[in-house]
Design an enzyme around this catalytic site. Structure first.
Site, PDB file in Angstrom:
ATOM      1  N   LYS A 113       0.835  -1.217   0.000  1.00 43.57           N
ATOM      2  CA  LYS A 113       0.000   0.000   0.000  1.00 43.57           C
ATOM      3  C   LYS A 113       0.861   1.255   0.000  1.00 43.57           C
ATOM      4  CE  LYS A 113      -4.074  -2.040   0.659  1.00 43.57           C
ATOM      5  NZ  LYS A 113      -5.310  -1.869  -0.040  1.00 43.57           N
ATOM      6  N   LYS A 194      -4.944 -11.154 -11.074  1.00 43.00           N
ATOM      7  CA  LYS A 194      -6.197 -11.392 -10.364  1.00 43.00           C
ATOM      8  C   LYS A 194      -7.329 -10.476 -10.868  1.00 43.00           C
ATOM      9  CE  LYS A 194      -7.616 -11.068  -5.575  1.00 43.00           C
ATOM     10  NZ  LYS A 194      -7.240 -10.857  -4.181  1.00 43.00           N
ATOM     11  N   LYS A 197     -11.528  -4.960  -9.359  1.00 47.27           N
ATOM     12  CA  LYS A 197     -12.321  -3.808  -9.771  1.00 47.27           C
ATOM     13  C   LYS A 197     -11.454  -2.571  -9.961  1.00 47.27           C
ATOM     14  CE  LYS A 197     -13.352  -3.344  -4.982  1.00 47.27           C
ATOM     15  NZ  LYS A 197     -14.086  -4.015  -3.950  1.00 47.27           N
TER      16      LYS A 197
END
Ligand code: TRP
Length: 329
Positions: A113, A194, A197
């Site tokens: 992150k 993967k 969205k």
């Protein structure tokens, strides 16, 4: 014998897609029959990354409605909103005092992150501690986890052990319930990554609320592999293998049977059938969803009842924890 306890959370961020359904939600629906289940909407975890306050409430209700539409049954499962149970935060602080900072620094998700450009705030840093508290406050036996959350579950096991050795036996070490093979869906436009969205193209994934034409179209334009054989081989035929997984999971039909059925038939026919199977399943979920979405009061009531139920267990855990630590009252 009392049922074993299963706990899991889902972050209320953005649109849910087929990967979420086949990789997690469908499994939750199966688990509610066998276990005592606590499923919650992880809004406290959601705000470790910036959220729009005008949208967050709606997203929470949307996720709850979708889970219910997919088959979670409030009679069988306890469904609630994480931030409404303050015991999660209380236990999180206590577990934090048993957590070496260096260990959090090494967490893969945190490092990723930060690399993606997320601000390094303390909440994001302490994400695994709160997640451990989510799990241990219900004294879970097992947690369904995807590959990306495995390290966090391992952390929860370690911290349970530490608490027990410092203060006396209190927590079980929750085990991972792994998903069936193939439950990790890959992108329709790129089977090496993967399904997500946050992918660049919406053709990467099928949203649970996509309309029928959109679903058919996305399957039709999904990439395929060279050759024309419908065969599962994730190395040589990653795209077809991914589509076979989707078909198999959504129709509850074993992959070898599908290979037999589509032997000597081409990609186009296979895709056409898959599109129809998906349309059928998702339109029935969408029908339930629309009925629920019209009745926000009903969703709120389910979540309130869930919170009451969750508070009973969490409250009991916390009085024992406080006593073990030596707090008064
Ligand atoms: N971190 C999980 C995810 O991103 C969500 C989550 C929060 C969770 N608390 C949990 C999952 C406790 C299992 C158990 O998917």
């Amino acid at each position: 014998m009392a049922k074993e306890i299963v706990v899991s959370g889902v972050r209320p961020t953005g649109e849910l897609h087929l990967g979420n359904y086949l990789g997690a939600i469908k499994q939750f629906v199966e688990l509610q029959d066998k276990y005592k289940t606590f499923f919650f909407i992880a809004d406290l975890h959601a705000i470790t990354e910036p959220q729009d306050p005008k949208k967050l409430g709606r997203q929470i209700l949307e996720v709850a409605a979708l889970y219910l539409a997919c088959g979670l049954d409030p009679k069988k499962t306890t469904l609630f909103i994480q931030s409404q149970i303050s015991e999660h935060l209380e236990l999180s602080h206590i577990l934090g005092t048993l957590t070496p900072v260096g260990e959090l620094n090494r967490m893969t998700q945190y490092k990723e992150k930060i690399q993606e450009g997320q601000p390094a705030n303390f909440g994001l840093f302490a994400y695994p501690v709160l997640m451990a508290a989510d799990i241990l406050v219900y004294n879970a036996d097992a947690v369904p986890v995807g590959e990306d959350q495995r390290q966090h579950l391992e952390f929860a096991r370690t911290i349970a052990r530490k608490f027990n050795s410092r203060y006396g036996k209190m927590f079980r070490e929750p085990k991972a319930l792994t998903q069936k093979t193939g439950a990790r869906l890959m992108g329709l436009d790129d089977p090496s990554k993967k399904m997500s969205k946050s992918a660049k193209s919406p053709d990467n994934y099928i949203g649970l609320l996509d309309n029928s034409d959109e679903i058919r179209r996305k399957i039709r334009v999904a990439v395929t592999d060279s050759g024309r054989e419908i065969k599962y081989d994730s190395d040589r035929k990653p795209a077809i293998s991914n589509l076979l997984s989707i078909y198999s999971l959504i129709a509850n039909f074993p992959i070898p049977e599908l290979e037999k059925k589509y032997k000597d038939r081409g990609y186009a026919e296979f895709k056409k059938d898959l599109g129809e199977v998906l349309v059928q399943k998702l339109s029935s979920i969408q029908k339930q969803y629309r009925a629920l979405a019209k009745n926000q009061q009903k969703i709120k009531k389910i979540l309130e009842d869930g919170a009451k139920e969750a508070r009973k267990t969490a409250g009991k855990t916390m009085s024992e924890v406080r006593r073990k630590i030596g707090f008064l009252g």
